[in-house]
Design an enzyme around this catalytic site. Sequence first.
Site, PDB file in Angstrom:
ATOM      1  N   ASP A  19      25.019  33.590  45.596  1.00  0.00           N
ATOM      2  CA  ASP A  19      24.422  32.378  46.163  1.00  0.00           C
ATOM      3  C   ASP A  19      25.281  31.694  47.226  1.00  0.00           C
ATOM      4  O   ASP A  19      24.793  30.901  48.005  1.00  0.00           O
ATOM      5  CB  ASP A  19      24.104  31.362  45.042  1.00  0.00           C
ATOM      6  N   HIS A  20      26.571  32.014  47.260  1.00  0.00           N
ATOM      7  CA  HIS A  20      27.473  31.311  48.191  1.00  0.00           C
ATOM      8  C   HIS A  20      27.610  32.043  49.527  1.00  0.00           C
ATOM      9  O   HIS A  20      27.339  31.477  50.581  1.00  0.00           O
ATOM     10  CB  HIS A  20      28.868  31.177  47.576  1.00  0.00           C
ATOM     11  N   SER A  48      36.887  22.118  43.765  1.00  0.00           N
ATOM     12  CA  SER A  48      36.393  23.428  43.380  1.00  0.00           C
ATOM     13  C   SER A  48      37.282  24.122  42.340  1.00  0.00           C
ATOM     14  O   SER A  48      38.463  23.815  42.203  1.00  0.00           O
ATOM     15  CB  SER A  48      36.331  24.280  44.646  1.00  0.00           C
ATOM     16  N   ARG A  80      29.766  16.941  47.531  1.00  0.00           N
ATOM     17  CA  ARG A  80      31.122  16.817  48.090  1.00  0.00           C
ATOM     18  C   ARG A  80      31.051  16.506  49.570  1.00  0.00           C
ATOM     19  O   ARG A  80      30.289  17.157  50.297  1.00  0.00           O
ATOM     20  CB  ARG A  80      31.912  18.122  47.892  1.00  0.00           C
ATOM     21  N   ASP A 137      32.921  28.271  38.716  1.00  0.00           N
ATOM     22  CA  ASP A 137      32.455  27.307  39.692  1.00  0.00           C
ATOM     23  C   ASP A 137      32.531  25.932  39.036  1.00  0.00           C
ATOM     24  O   ASP A 137      32.097  25.761  37.894  1.00  0.00           O
ATOM     25  CB  ASP A 137      31.005  27.606  40.100  1.00  0.00           C
ATOM     26  N   ARG A 171      37.986  27.248  42.621  1.00  0.00           N
ATOM     27  CA  ARG A 171      38.424  28.497  43.263  1.00  0.00           C
ATOM     28  C   ARG A 171      39.881  28.815  42.927  1.00  0.00           C
ATOM     29  O   ARG A 171      40.791  28.055  43.239  1.00  0.00           O
ATOM     30  CB  ARG A 171      38.183  28.433  44.783  1.00  0.00           C
TER      31      ARG A 171
HETATM   32  C1  MIC Z   1      32.315  24.373  45.800  1.00  0.00           C
HETATM   33  O1  MIC Z   1      31.368  23.626  45.611  1.00  0.00           O
HETATM   34  O2  MIC Z   1      33.382  24.000  46.315  1.00  0.00           O
HETATM   35  C2  MIC Z   1      32.218  25.796  45.328  1.00  0.00           C
HETATM   36  C3  MIC Z   1      32.208  26.648  46.521  1.00  0.00           C
HETATM   37  O3  MIC Z   1      31.017  26.003  44.640  1.00  0.00           O
HETATM   38  C4  MIC Z   1      33.407  26.081  44.428  1.00  0.00           C
HETATM   39  C5  MIC Z   1      33.635  27.469  44.112  1.00  0.00           C
HETATM   40  C6  MIC Z   1      34.279  28.243  45.214  1.00  0.00           C
HETATM   41  O4  MIC Z   1      35.159  27.752  45.896  1.00  0.00           O
HETATM   42  O5  MIC Z   1      33.920  29.402  45.330  1.00  0.00           O
HETATM   43  C7  MIC Z   1      33.440  25.295  43.130  1.00  0.00           C
HETATM   44  O6  MIC Z   1      32.928  24.202  43.086  1.00  0.00           O
HETATM   45  O7  MIC Z   1      34.085  25.724  42.154  1.00  0.00           O
HETATM   46 FE1  SF4 Z   2      27.084  25.831  45.790  1.00  0.00          FE
HETATM   47 FE2  SF4 Z   2      29.310  24.516  45.079  1.00  0.00          FE
HETATM   48 FE3  SF4 Z   2      27.545  23.455  46.799  1.00  0.00          FE
HETATM   49 FE4  SF4 Z   2      26.895  23.699  44.274  1.00  0.00          FE
HETATM   50  S1  SF4 Z   2      28.539  22.451  45.088  1.00  0.00           S
HETATM   51  S2  SF4 Z   2      25.601  24.200  46.034  1.00  0.00           S
HETATM   52  S3  SF4 Z   2      27.873  25.605  43.717  1.00  0.00           S
HETATM   53  S4  SF4 Z   2      28.796  25.274  47.126  1.00  0.00           S
END
Ligand code: MIC
Ligand code: SF4
Length: 641
Positions: free
Chosen positions: A64-65, A535, A379, A119, A537
């Site tokens: 999905d990313h 995140s 975010r 995530d 990550r």
């Molecule tokens: C995000 O919202 O920052 C992400 C991308 O979903 C991350 C995960 C990632 O960095 O792959 C998260 O929230 O954990």
């Molecule tokens: Fe995707 Fe993270 Fe954004 Fe949710 S917050 S839509 S999991 S990138």
Amino acid sequence: MGKTIAQKIIASHLLSGEMIKGTEVGLRIDQTLTQDATGTMAYLEFEAMGIPRVKTELSVAYIDHNTLQSGFENADDHRFIQSAAKKFGLRFSRPGNGICHQVHLERFGIPGKTLIGSDSHTPTGGGLGMLAFGAGGLDVAVAMGGGAYYIVMPKMTRINLHGRLGAWVSAKDVILEVLRLMSVKGGVGKIIEYGGEGVKTLSVPERATITNMGAELGATTSVFPSDEITYEFMKAQGREADWCEIKADDDAEYDEIIDIDLSALKPAAACPHSPDNVKSIEEIGSIKIDQVCVGSCTNSSFTDMLKVAHILKGRTVADNVSLTVTPGSKQVYNMLAECGALADMIAAGARVLECTCGPCIGMGQSPVSAGVSLRTFNRNFLGRSGTKDAQVYLVSPETAAASAIAGVLTDPRTLGNMPAFTLPDSCLVNDNMIIMPADEKESETLSTVKGPNIKECPIGEPIPADIVCNCVLKVGDNITTDHIMPAGAKILPYRSNIPHLSQFCFAVCDESFAERAKKAGKGIIVGGENYGQGSSREHAALVPLYLGIKAVISKSFARIHADNLVNAGIIPLVFDNPADYDLIEQDSELRLDGIRAAIENGTDPVLTVGGRNIVLHAKLSERQREILLAGGLLRKTGSGK
Ligand code: MIC
Ligand code: SF4
């Protein structure tokens, strides 16, 4: 003494430790999820552990990313994850099927179960009464192999919701109010439970919007009770057999109680550049906007989209605005198409994007230079949209749609009467984009498929007796993982190629960091409060590891990031006296004499800088100390070389 919802679920999943606040407990994990930006690494790690099949009740790998395929890299990662899912016993949610959290809520979440996901917004499942945690990929790999997931037994916060939301005021405004009250570090070390008679007025997707953004509070997780509303939601998904009731006991004790009157809330926005910089729309005023983005795992449910379609119907998006709409799942998308709401959005000029994270993670749709972008996301960290000087405001779908039409930030209450937007009794269920795993026998014959961009994961070193090196970077408070390891369309394709990814580390703060750190060979990073928020990550730990970072010293850490540092083999240390932060300059020589012995014995390490001694704490469990001494979790499990 009665129990809270979280205490009940923890008690029924306890594998190690005692439920004593502040101590570590190990939990049995029923379900796991991964997404593609963190999943590649998680499956490489799982493969390295040599476990033939996942041991959970259910594990799902979502794509999905990283869906913008402007080179072979993302497509190769998808193929690798698909092959790993088939072999190791996971369901595979194909690209196009939707955002992991939305799909998981609809199709797989079960009240009372534990879920961890690579995530940070995995707590979305709390909207269904699950105890769901965001975790690093390695922790997810361990849980897939049947291992425990460890948390520090948190404090319990109860948020009592009273009354009912007014017209055009939304679940997003509830969580923005909680963020205003508690701040981005107000949830650290806490599980947030919602209760009170106002809970009954919120649907499961609304509850999920609220638990989703518990991640922005830094909370361990957030959870709602599972009640008749939850039952109705699961019934609409054809999954009522999986429902069970979960509620807190009347005499459950909480460490903190917050009361929120839903009827007093107003439409609000989180202003640049932090989700807790919350003001009412009235207060901000009708600023001119350039972009509106509806979607993300926070606000992409069917009812969210219906509201947007209703507001757009028969109107046109303002000349100065580009509006994108991203349904959260194929189910939502399909239902919008069937009921005609999609046509209303298209007719109004919405740019409908495929069901993925999309603009939320900077996968396209970066705003114009210095543009104002209203997003229904969770975010708004500096630069996350892909445009460094963009001004991103986080708002509800109602505020987003009303503003897209007006061309300026608009209080949706000016729209007048609001019709009732209710979830249908049954949803369009079609799981044809979920691929089932091979059976055990067949899986033995399969192997994973890796493209040329998939490189090995760096492995830590056992902690040496002493660490002597320079402070290669000094940063301030609330550093996010988006600062440490930025995302976005240009960088994300390298999530499975740490050497390449490393050149972007901390680029938002200091473009020369990666080169300097690499040249120094070893270094320490010094940070302020809440270092590593955002995140899950693990790349924000693996990349610094690759660049030679041995320790991070800060005033405090965000939970998941601290765990990721330990798993990678980097020591997270906190100042005993936060004022000592001021004694360190970037480039100061730092000495951690006897650091190995301190970690071994669980004593406070001492940092020497410019002839002065500074007392530090290593807030680590015995298990974590052993991981660090071994040089990280992979080395400890014998999977590292
Ligand atoms: C995000 O919202 O920052 C992400 C991308 O979903 C991350 C995960 C990632 O960095 O792959 C998260 O929230 O954990
Ligand atoms: Fe995707 Fe993270 Fe954004 Fe949710 S917050 S839509 S999991 S990138």
